[in-house]
Motif scaffolding. Structure first.
Motif, PDB file in Angstrom:
ATOM      1  N   ARG A  51      57.890  41.228  25.685  1.00 32.70           N
ATOM      2  CA  ARG A  51      57.366  42.557  25.366  1.00 32.70           C
ATOM      3  C   ARG A  51      56.183  42.897  26.277  1.00 32.70           C
ATOM      4  O   ARG A  51      56.088  44.005  26.787  1.00 32.70           O
ATOM      5  CB  ARG A  51      56.948  42.627  23.887  1.00 32.70           C
ATOM      6  CG  ARG A  51      58.094  42.744  22.904  1.00 32.70           C
ATOM      7  CD  ARG A  51      57.605  43.169  21.527  1.00 32.70           C
ATOM      8  NE  ARG A  51      56.717  42.169  20.937  1.00 32.70           N
ATOM      9  CZ  ARG A  51      57.121  41.144  20.210  1.00 32.70           C
ATOM     10  NH1 ARG A  51      58.412  40.961  19.973  1.00 32.70           N
ATOM     11  NH2 ARG A  51      56.242  40.295  19.691  1.00 32.70           N
ATOM     12  N   GLN A  55      56.024  45.905  29.002  1.00 33.18           N
ATOM     13  CA  GLN A  55      54.967  46.918  29.046  1.00 33.18           C
ATOM     14  C   GLN A  55      54.296  46.953  30.418  1.00 33.18           C
ATOM     15  O   GLN A  55      53.997  48.025  30.951  1.00 33.18           O
ATOM     16  CB  GLN A  55      53.936  46.629  27.951  1.00 33.18           C
ATOM     17  CG  GLN A  55      54.461  46.845  26.545  1.00 33.18           C
ATOM     18  CD  GLN A  55      53.531  46.288  25.478  1.00 33.18           C
ATOM     19  OE1 GLN A  55      52.491  45.704  25.776  1.00 33.18           O
ATOM     20  NE2 GLN A  55      53.905  46.445  24.215  1.00 33.18           N
ATOM     21  N   LYS A  59      54.322  50.069  33.191  1.00 27.73           N
ATOM     22  CA  LYS A  59      53.089  50.572  33.802  1.00 27.73           C
ATOM     23  C   LYS A  59      53.173  50.514  35.324  1.00 27.73           C
ATOM     24  O   LYS A  59      52.743  51.433  36.012  1.00 27.73           O
ATOM     25  CB  LYS A  59      51.903  49.765  33.293  1.00 27.73           C
ATOM     26  CG  LYS A  59      50.548  50.343  33.673  1.00 27.73           C
ATOM     27  CD  LYS A  59      49.425  49.560  33.009  1.00 27.73           C
ATOM     28  CE  LYS A  59      48.062  50.158  33.366  1.00 27.73           C
ATOM     29  NZ  LYS A  59      46.956  49.381  32.742  1.00 27.73           N
TER      30      LYS A  59
END
Length: 274
Positions: A51, A55, A59
């Protein structure tokens, strides 16, 4: 579950990292044995890391994703490598990633060890729409100075792509001679996946050249320090003098050759004005 069953589950879901089915997870969570708890702990840790990496990658792709959504599918990341070494060429990479490309672990090449860069370089080349690494050799560096050599290398890398980019994402610089929309991103190799990919390819390809130069010019340690100004390189320069791979426009090399210092290069503001 038997002990044998736990060993099988550990091999399947921890070692081989297969996805854990809901029914098996339910049974494991009802199992109070330490072995079952250890399996679940490993799986939960991997899920958290996945996870977090997901993320981070989202980004890293925010510049590309915005451009992809606006219809610019050919977005090229551009970066150079080898600006500060005393020897060898400067290199630059240009990479166009296919929209939605996900490369786990991609990052600024300086944050990765050599083995990670090598593995990522293979994956980048496999998954990229097109890529190119270009070089500016020592003689040209000495003729035009290292700043313009870096610019020239990046331009060559972009021109060497298999298709013309619709937009460029560049690490901290602009390529004014190229009539392509572009964005200079400070520390872009840590903020853009495309720029990071370009930085990795530029570094890996240049390192390979430096290993070749190490064979051609033994004694300087090029295979180890890749020409960078480290104590071992200074010691070799003092002991052996400069070789054909050294940049004669760089102060430590000129000193080793008994040449006077060159006047300072133009400032950043003067370069931008030029």
């Amino acid at each position: 579950m038997s002990q044998y069953s736990l060993d099988v589950l550990r091999q399947r879901y921890v070692v081989e990292k297969r996805p854990l089915e809901a029914t098996v997870e339910h049974i494991l969570r009802a199992d109070t044995r330490a072995g079952a708890r250890a399996i679940l702990t490993s799986i939960d840790k991997r899920r958290f890391e996945n996870r977090s990496e997901g993320q981070r990658l989202r980004k890293m792709l925010r510049f590309e994703t915005s451009l992809w959504l606006s219809g610019h599918h050919a977005v090229a990341g551009v970066d150079e490598a080898g600006m500060s070494p005393l020897a060898g060429p400067v290199s630059a990479g240009a990479v166009i990633l296919k929209p939605g490309t996900r490369i786990v672990g991609i990052d600024d090449s300086k944050k990765l060890d050599a083995a990670a860069r090598e593995e990522l370089a293979k994956e980048i080349k496999e998954k990229a729409e097109t890529w190119c690494v270009a070089f500016v050799e020592v003689e040209e560096i000495d003729a035009i100075n290292i700043y313009w050599a870096g610019i020239q290398a990046m331009q060559r890398a972009v021109r060497g792509l298999g298709l013309t980019p619709q937009h460029l994402l560049i690490d901290a610089k602009r390529l004014k001679e190229m009539d392509i929309p572009q964005q200079a991103i400070i520390k872009g190799d840590a903020k853009s996946a495309s720029i990071a990919a370009a930085s990795i390819l530029a570094k890996v390809e240049r390192d390979e050249i430096m290993r070749t130069l190490d064979v051609r010019h033994p004694g300087y340690g090029f295979a180890d320090h890749k020409g960078y100004p480290v104590p071992a390189h200074y010691e070799a320069l003092a002991r052996l003098g400069a070789c054909a791979a050294h940049r004669r426009s760089f102060g430590p090399v000129r000193k080793a050759l008994g040449l006077p210092p060159l006047p300072p290069w133009p400032s950043a503001a003067e370069r931008e004005a030029g």
